[in-house]
Each structure stands twice: as C-alpha cells, then as structure tokens.
Design a protein around this motif. Structure first.
Motif, PDB file in Angstrom:
ATOM      1  N   PHE A   2       5.679  43.562 -18.933  1.00  0.00           N
ATOM      2  CA  PHE A   2       5.879  44.539 -20.003  1.00  0.00           C
ATOM      3  C   PHE A   2       7.348  44.918 -20.178  1.00  0.00           C
ATOM      4  N   SER A   3       8.049  45.146 -19.094  1.00  0.00           N
ATOM      5  CA  SER A   3       9.448  45.562 -19.191  1.00  0.00           C
ATOM      6  C   SER A   3      10.306  44.451 -19.780  1.00  0.00           C
ATOM      7  N   PHE A   4      10.097  43.233 -19.325  1.00  0.00           N
ATOM      8  CA  PHE A   4      10.904  42.104 -19.814  1.00  0.00           C
ATOM      9  C   PHE A   4      10.652  41.858 -21.297  1.00  0.00           C
ATOM     10  N   SER A   5       9.391  41.877 -21.715  1.00  0.00           N
ATOM     11  CA  SER A   5       9.083  41.638 -23.121  1.00  0.00           C
ATOM     12  C   SER A   5       9.596  42.781 -24.000  1.00  0.00           C
ATOM     13  N   THR A   6       9.595  44.011 -23.466  1.00  0.00           N
ATOM     14  CA  THR A   6      10.164  45.129 -24.218  1.00  0.00           C
ATOM     15  C   THR A   6      11.660  44.963 -24.395  1.00  0.00           C
ATOM     16  N   ALA A   7      12.331  44.442 -23.382  1.00  0.00           N
ATOM     17  CA  ALA A   7      13.776  44.178 -23.486  1.00  0.00           C
ATOM     18  C   ALA A   7      14.053  43.144 -24.566  1.00  0.00           C
ATOM     19  N   VAL A   8      13.219  42.122 -24.648  1.00  0.00           N
ATOM     20  CA  VAL A   8      13.387  41.110 -25.693  1.00  0.00           C
ATOM     21  C   VAL A   8      13.185  41.728 -27.071  1.00  0.00           C
ATOM     22  N   GLY A   9      12.149  42.547 -27.211  1.00  0.00           N
ATOM     23  CA  GLY A   9      11.901  43.211 -28.488  1.00  0.00           C
ATOM     24  C   GLY A   9      13.023  44.166 -28.876  1.00  0.00           C
ATOM     25  N   LEU A  10      13.580  44.878 -27.891  1.00  0.00           N
ATOM     26  CA  LEU A  10      14.695  45.783 -28.167  1.00  0.00           C
ATOM     27  C   LEU A  10      15.931  45.009 -28.605  1.00  0.00           C
ATOM     28  N   PHE A  11      16.161  43.866 -27.993  1.00  0.00           N
ATOM     29  CA  PHE A  11      17.283  43.010 -28.407  1.00  0.00           C
ATOM     30  C   PHE A  11      17.142  42.612 -29.873  1.00  0.00           C
TER      31      PHE A  11
END
Length: 323
Positions: free
Chosen positions: A289-298
């Motif tokens: 979840f954290s990694f995919s959220t970082a991608v979405g935030l990017f």
C-alpha cells in the motif's frame, strides 16, 4: 502624543468595518445567485467528499503502512518508497509507455473533437445534424468492457471479422491483439471512437455563443466558409481549446486503467504496463500500500506541475488560462 493616540485609536475600527462590508458583499452575491450555487452544490460536495477528504491518506506514502497498526501507529520511513521506485528498472518502462500513449492521444485524439465540431457547425439541415450528433455521441455511453469486447470480436486472429475479410482478400491474418507494435495505436483508435463525439459538445456550445454578425460581416467581405472558420470560429473558441488542453496536459500521467488493463495480455505487457496497472498490481494484488501510494503521489505531483507550467505559458501569451 495624546493627539497621535487619539488618531490611532480612531483608525482601529476601520478593519472590522471593512470585513463587515466584505462579508455583506459576499452574502449579497450568494443570495443573488443562490439558485446557481444550489445547482453546483452536488458537484462541489462530490469533489470535497471523494477528492479532497481522501487526500489525508497520502501520508502512508511516507510510512511503512500496515493495516493492522493503522495510519497513526505505522512507522515513518520518509522518502524510502520514492527512492525505491526511481531506482527500479521498471520506472523508465512505465514512464515510456504512459507518455507514449498520452502523447498519441494528445496528437490524434485531442484535435478530432474540434474538427468534428467545426464540421457539424457548418451543417445546415438540423435533422441531419442531430442524427450525426447522436451517432458520434453514442459510443461514450458504452463501458470499456463493451468497447474491448467489440474490439476482440472485430480483431481476433481466430475468428475476428477483420481477419476474415483479410483472408477473403487473399492476405495472411494479422495479429492485431498480440502485436506490441500495434498496441498503442489500438488504444488511440479506441479512445477516438469512444470519446471524440462526446468531446464535441463543449466546442459546439462555445461556437453557439459566437456573434452571428461576425459571420454576416465576413460574408459581405467575400469570405468563404473555410475563411470564416479560420478567422472567426477558431479564434472565438481559442480560450476553450486552451483550457481543455491545459487540463489534458495535467492528466498526461493518467492513461485510463480500465481500458489498458482489459486490452493488455502477456504478449504486449512490455508496451502495455503503465503507472495505473503497476499501482493496481502492487497495491491491490500484492498489498504494497505505501509503495503504490508513493507511485500515485508521484503521478499527481507531475500532473500538478504540468498544469501550472501550461497555465503560466497560456497567460504569458495573453489568454485567460484555467485560473
């Protein structure tokens, strides 16, 4: 000194008085246009509830988030997920695929609604015009599941309609759905067929607001229809075109998950894997979840920066822009 104190004390109520006048003016505007604001209220509530309220969840991009510990108790890791993403070999592949698909849409899809609107605006017969409008609008109301299903039925190698026609003409079958060289083009054609007609609504509405006297004056000066479109219609809707272009540029990192996910298969995964499918695979299927959220935030940050740059350039050239 006493005079200065009296003058100073006499000036103090000015600020509250100005604030009261400002509030009264805002309230008067709200009361004057109350029905317009009531009409916009559902859309405003939708944006607040489903767009702004969930934004607090982006904090998990800086955490080692665990559903069992929750947001408040998960450990903070700073920019670790971003560093991992940028150093991942998949980053350049995802960036290339996402940008290529969106640039093709920007070059081929974006101008088409303008062209269709210009042609429909020149049609004299209302019955024919409304019939064409209905035909080109219709695909917008079909879901991507139906669109992809139609595509498979038309382009399948085994029993697709197009391949059957190609064989009947004496040519070998073509691997439309499994050829990586054709994948981006298929997505672009699908987007054009589904959304180009619907996009003409905005441009037709903008053209309807143009002054008819401009066309009458142009005809009196001997301007033909092409000249009228080039010198009157297009300049008249230029600001609308630029606003939609800015918004389109802001979404350049969003391809459309459903369309790509349904069209993608193992043979075209190298050209079909984009940020949206990557987030789904790692976030939903693998629980990162954290990694995919970082991608979405990017993605969101890049889109915001592009909107700011495009809007700044638009205003520099004398146009209104988005804000």
């Amino acid at each position: 000194m006493e005079m200065n104190q009296d003058v100073t004390s006499g000036m103090r109520p000015a600020a509250p008085k100005t604030m009261r006048k400002s509030r009264s003016r805002v309230w008067a505007i709200l009361m004057r246009d109350k029905f317009l604001y009531l009409l916009a209220l559902p859309g405003i509530l939708y944006i607040i509830i489903f767009k702004y309220v969930p934004m607090w969840g982006i904090v998990i991009a800086f955490q080692d988030y665990s559903p069992y510990r929750g947001v408040m108790n998960s450990a903070w890791v700073g920019f670790e997920h971003f560093n991992r993403f940028f150093s991942n070999p998949d980053f350049m592949l995802l960036f290339r695929n996402t940008m290529a698909i969106n640039i093709l849409n920007l070059v081929f899809y974006f101008p088409l609604p303008i062209l269709v609107a210009l042609l429909l605006n020149e049609v004299v017969g209302n019955k024919f015009k409304k019939t064409v409008q209905s035909i080109v609008y219709l695909p917008h109301f079909l879901s991507w599941v139906i669109i992809v299903g139609i595509t498979i039925l038309m382009l399948s190698r085994s029993d697709g309609v197009i391949n059957n026609m190609i064989v009947a003409l004496g040519f070998p079958k073509v691997d439309f759905l499994t050829n990586p060289n054709l994948f981006w083009g298929l997505l672009t054609v699908q987007s054009i067929w589904k959304e180009a007609g619907w996009g003409t609504i905005i441009f037709l509405a903008a053209m309807a607001g143009l002054d008819p006297q401009l066309y009458e004056a142009a005809r009196m000066d001997g301007a033909k229809r092409l000249r009228q479109m080039w010198h009157i219609t297009l300049p008249g809707i230029r600001n609308v075109i630029l606003i939609l272009l800015i918004l389109r540029i802001g979404n350049i990192m969003d391809v459309g998950f459903e369309q790509v996910y349904l069209m993608k298969n193992g043979a075209v995964s190298e050209v079909g894997d984009v940020f949206d499918t990557y987030v789904y695979r790692l976030g939903i299927q693998q629980g990162q979840f954290s990694f995919s959220t970082a991608v979405g935030l990017f993605k969101s940050v890049i889109g915001l920066v592009l909107v700011l740059i495009a809007n700044s350039l638009t205003r520099r050239f004398g146009e209104e822009g988005v804000y």
